[in-house]
Scaffold this active site. Structure first.
Site, PDB file in Angstrom:
ATOM      1  N   SER A 108       0.825  -1.207   0.000  1.00 43.93           N
ATOM      2  CA  SER A 108       0.000   0.000   0.000  1.00 43.93           C
ATOM      3  C   SER A 108       0.859   1.256   0.000  1.00 43.93           C
ATOM      4  O   SER A 108       1.913   1.302   0.650  1.00 43.93           O
ATOM      5  CB  SER A 108      -0.882   0.013   1.249  1.00 43.93           C
ATOM      6  N   TYR A 130      -3.243   5.201  -5.102  1.00 46.06           N
ATOM      7  CA  TYR A 130      -4.567   5.790  -5.305  1.00 46.06           C
ATOM      8  C   TYR A 130      -4.405   6.919  -6.311  1.00 46.06           C
ATOM      9  O   TYR A 130      -3.281   7.284  -6.684  1.00 46.06           O
ATOM     10  CB  TYR A 130      -5.123   6.337  -3.987  1.00 46.06           C
ATOM     11  N   THR A 156      -5.882   1.537  -7.147  1.00 43.50           N
ATOM     12  CA  THR A 156      -7.143   1.310  -6.431  1.00 43.50           C
ATOM     13  C   THR A 156      -8.000   2.558  -6.598  1.00 43.50           C
ATOM     14  O   THR A 156      -7.580   3.646  -6.217  1.00 43.50           O
ATOM     15  CB  THR A 156      -6.871   1.037  -4.935  1.00 43.50           C
ATOM     16  N   LYS A 254      -7.874  -2.261  -9.230  1.00 41.64           N
ATOM     17  CA  LYS A 254      -8.561  -2.933  -8.124  1.00 41.64           C
ATOM     18  C   LYS A 254      -9.815  -2.163  -7.742  1.00 41.64           C
ATOM     19  O   LYS A 254      -9.775  -0.942  -7.634  1.00 41.64           O
ATOM     20  CB  LYS A 254      -7.590  -3.007  -6.945  1.00 41.64           C
ATOM     21  N   HIS A 278     -13.401  -3.415  -1.618  1.00 48.72           N
ATOM     22  CA  HIS A 278     -12.456  -2.859  -0.632  1.00 48.72           C
ATOM     23  C   HIS A 278     -12.650  -3.529   0.731  1.00 48.72           C
ATOM     24  O   HIS A 278     -12.534  -2.898   1.781  1.00 48.72           O
ATOM     25  CB  HIS A 278     -12.634  -1.337  -0.524  1.00 48.72           C
ATOM     26  N   GLY A 311     -13.114 -11.231   1.737  1.00 48.51           N
ATOM     27  CA  GLY A 311     -13.731 -12.335   2.468  1.00 48.51           C
ATOM     28  C   GLY A 311     -12.999 -13.667   2.415  1.00 48.51           C
ATOM     29  O   GLY A 311     -13.500 -14.648   2.954  1.00 48.51           O
ATOM     30  N   ARG A 333      -7.287  -8.865   5.283  1.00 50.33           N
ATOM     31  CA  ARG A 333      -7.269  -9.089   6.728  1.00 50.33           C
ATOM     32  C   ARG A 333      -6.566 -10.379   7.113  1.00 50.33           C
ATOM     33  O   ARG A 333      -5.893 -10.423   8.147  1.00 50.33           O
ATOM     34  CB  ARG A 333      -8.696  -9.089   7.275  1.00 50.33           C
TER      35      ARG A 333
HETATM   36  C1  LIG Z   1      -7.145  -2.268   7.408  1.00 45.81           C
HETATM   37  C2  LIG Z   1      -7.249  -2.245   5.923  1.00 45.81           C
HETATM   38  C3  LIG Z   1      -6.511  -1.337   5.175  1.00 45.81           C
HETATM   39  C4  LIG Z   1      -6.596  -1.327   3.782  1.00 45.81           C
HETATM   40  N1  LIG Z   1      -5.825  -0.453   3.069  1.00 45.81           N
HETATM   41  C5  LIG Z   1      -5.818  -0.521   1.726  1.00 45.81           C
HETATM   42  C6  LIG Z   1      -4.929   0.283   0.968  1.00 45.81           C
HETATM   43  O1  LIG Z   1      -4.155   1.055   1.513  1.00 45.81           O
HETATM   44  N2  LIG Z   1      -4.978   0.165  -0.385  1.00 45.81           N
HETATM   45  C7  LIG Z   1      -5.827  -0.687  -1.015  1.00 45.81           C
HETATM   46  O2  LIG Z   1      -5.818  -0.773  -2.238  1.00 45.81           O
HETATM   47  N3  LIG Z   1      -6.685  -1.463  -0.314  1.00 45.81           N
HETATM   48  C8  LIG Z   1      -6.685  -1.407   1.031  1.00 45.81           C
HETATM   49  N4  LIG Z   1      -7.508  -2.229   1.748  1.00 45.81           N
HETATM   50  C9  LIG Z   1      -8.362  -3.181   1.023  1.00 45.81           C
HETATM   51  C10 LIG Z   1      -7.630  -4.510   0.810  1.00 45.81           C
HETATM   52  O3  LIG Z   1      -6.589  -4.373  -0.132  1.00 45.81           O
HETATM   53  C11 LIG Z   1      -8.589  -5.581   0.279  1.00 45.81           C
HETATM   54  O4  LIG Z   1      -9.327  -5.062  -0.794  1.00 45.81           O
HETATM   55  C12 LIG Z   1      -9.542  -6.103   1.355  1.00 45.81           C
HETATM   56  O5  LIG Z   1      -8.931  -6.143   2.616  1.00 45.81           O
HETATM   57  C13 LIG Z   1     -10.004  -7.497   0.971  1.00 45.81           C
HETATM   58  O6  LIG Z   1     -10.881  -8.014   1.897  1.00 45.81           O
HETATM   59  P1  LIG Z   1     -10.431  -9.030   3.070  1.00 45.81           P
HETATM   60  O7  LIG Z   1      -9.807  -8.182   4.115  1.00 45.81           O
HETATM   61  O8  LIG Z   1     -11.719  -9.626   3.496  1.00 45.81           O
HETATM   62  O9  LIG Z   1      -9.460 -10.012   2.472  1.00 45.81           O
HETATM   63  C14 LIG Z   1      -7.449  -2.242   3.129  1.00 45.81           C
HETATM   64  C15 LIG Z   1      -8.186  -3.156   3.889  1.00 45.81           C
HETATM   65  C16 LIG Z   1      -8.089  -3.180   5.258  1.00 45.81           C
HETATM   66  C17 LIG Z   1      -8.870  -4.198   6.041  1.00 45.81           C
END
Ligand SMILES: Cc1cc2nc3c(=O)[nH]c(=O)nc-3n(C[C@H](O)[C@H](O)[C@H](O)COP(=O)(O)O)c2cc1C
Length: 407
Positions: A108, A130, A156, A254, A278, A311, A333
């Site tokens: 990220s 972003y 993203t 994404k 997301h 998920g 996660r």
């Molecule tokens: C705490 C957190 C921070 C995230 N930060 C970013 C980020 O900085 N850039 C991004 O493209 N997606 C970010 N995401 C989204 C994740 O890349 C991803 O799309 C998402 O976590 C997928 O779902 P899952 O957590 O159920 O696997 C973030 C998600 C979480 C939970």
């Protein structure tokens, strides 16, 4: 087994909750508003059934695949997550774990560790951006990532600055000033192991975003960077095509939910898309990514690699997503819970859990390679899928323009 080993991702999450200060755990859990989308990402996987055979099974299974021209040992990629203060080694530990298990690291732009360190730990690092700041600053950030050794970009574009959660948002300071440290102390002191890990590594989390600094400037604070992003006008499809042109190599877009957007992404020249909401942190009410996947994979899967994130907690989830047309999945996660629970070894543990579960699914389904997974392997309840927009959007738009006399 070592004391740090855990059996499932659910156990890693429990350990993360026990180990992390309340605010940090809350920031990882994230989700928005009622948590409908967050929950649907999990529920939808549970609705899908697997249909195993009992004989003529394959004694050996190949779990590797090729995504955006890169061979990986497992169809599971680390999704970029911008969170701070989870573990002193942060994304570098995640990158090492991904390298040890032969897969891609998504970093990220809001991460806590610099891209130079992360790309040195994983030869298949993708830098996530972003649409934020001026074009000039975006180009400089990409140039820095390329010079550091990043091989791909993840753009993203689905974020809408939604905020507010029915279960409350965590308190996160702008900087860990003495005053903020005092306010944070009661939480941190209740988590001595977490605190000790940081103290031993030489300091407290600095809550900055090193990958957003350009021209040798001081890394902006997390909220400082967020401000730059909020003030940037949203991108047009021409902007996205422009961004894609700035990177000579794999480019993953994404955050796709709709067929028309999937089509436009292909037209913008991306190498891959991720069907994603997301992780339920964006507009609440978007359906589970896995419900939107089949129609999008059918529409553009022959032209670009279609991935999915949202998920995924089990190897069986990976099998289900691949059976519905994904080339690979990304995990957010799950890798964070692993990192919080046991550092690099914890992330390797999570990837091993997903590998073992996927392997069992392939075994039972009678396949010897992930590419053989298909819809015949699943029981899909009536009304499971969600479909938005038309896959012919661009052509329809052009026809409309011609009819309107403006093309
Ligand atoms: C705490 C957190 C921070 C995230 N930060 C970013 C980020 O900085 N850039 C991004 O493209 N997606 C970010 N995401 C989204 C994740 O890349 C991803 O799309 C998402 O976590 C997928 O779902 P899952 O957590 O159920 O696997 C973030 C998600 C979480 C939970």
């Amino acid at each position: 087994m070592s004391g740090g080993w855990f059996e499932t991702v659910a156990e890693a999450q429990r350990r993360a909750q026990r180990r992390l200060p309340r605010s940090v755990y809350g920031a990882l859990l994230a989700g928005s508003e009622r948590g409908l989308t967050y929950q649907d990402n999990l529920d939808a996987f549970a609705e899908l059934g697997l249909a195993p055979h009992i004989a003529d099974l394959s004694a050996e299974r190949r779990l590797g695949t090729r995504v955006m021209g890169i061979d990986i040992d497992l169809p599971v990629i680390i999704s970029p997550t911008g969170v701070q203060a989870v573990h002193p080694e942060g994304e570098t530990a995640v990158a090492r774990a991904a390298a040890a298990r032969g897969t891609i690291m998504g970093l990220s732009s809001f991460a806590s560790r610099p891209v130079e360190e992360v790309a040195a730990a994983n030869a298949h690092t993708f830098y996530q951006t972003y649409w934020m700041g001026t074009r000039e600053r975006m180009v400089k950030r990409l140039e820095r990532a390329r010079a550091a050794g990043a091989v791909g970009v993840i753009a993203t574009v689905d974020w809408t600055f939604s905020n507010g959660r029915d279960w409350g948002s965590p308190w996160i300071p702008e900087k860990l000033t003495p005053r903020a440290a005092l306010r944070f102390a009661p939480q941190a002191l209740r988590r001595p192991q977490w605190l000790w890990d940081f103290v031993r590594s030489g300091g407290v989390p600095d809550l900055t975003t090193p990958n957003l600094a350009t021209d040798g400037e001081e890394p902006p604070t997390f909220f400082g960077a967020y401000g730059e992003w909020m003030q940037t006008p949203p991108p047009t499809w021409e902007d996205i095509a422009w961004l894609r042109d700035q990177w000579d190599g794999p480019f993953l877009l994404k955050g796709i939910s709709r067929l028309d957007d999937a089509r436009r992404a292909v037209d913008a020249g991306v190498s891959a898309i991720s069907v994603s909401n997301h992780g339920g942190n964006n507009i609440d009410g978007i359906p589970a990514a896995v419900r939107m996947l089949p129609a999008i994979a059918d529409a553009v899967g022959d032209e670009v690699d279609v991935l999915l994130d949202g998920g995924v907690r089990r190897g069986g989830d990976v099998a289900k997503a691949l059976a519905l047309g994904a080339k690979a999945v990304l995990i957010g996660r799950a890798s964070l819970w692993g990192l919080a629970a046991n550092g690099q070894a914890g992330v390797e543990n999570v990837l091993d859990i997903l590998r073992a579960g996927l392997d069992s699914a392939l075994y039972g389904l009678g396949h010897d390679a992930v590419a053989q997974l298909g819809r015949g392997d699943l029981w899909i309840p009536d009304g499971f899928t969600r479909e938005f927009g038309s896959p012919h959007a661009t052509r329809v738009d052009e026809a409309d323009r011609v009819l309107a006399g403006i093309a």
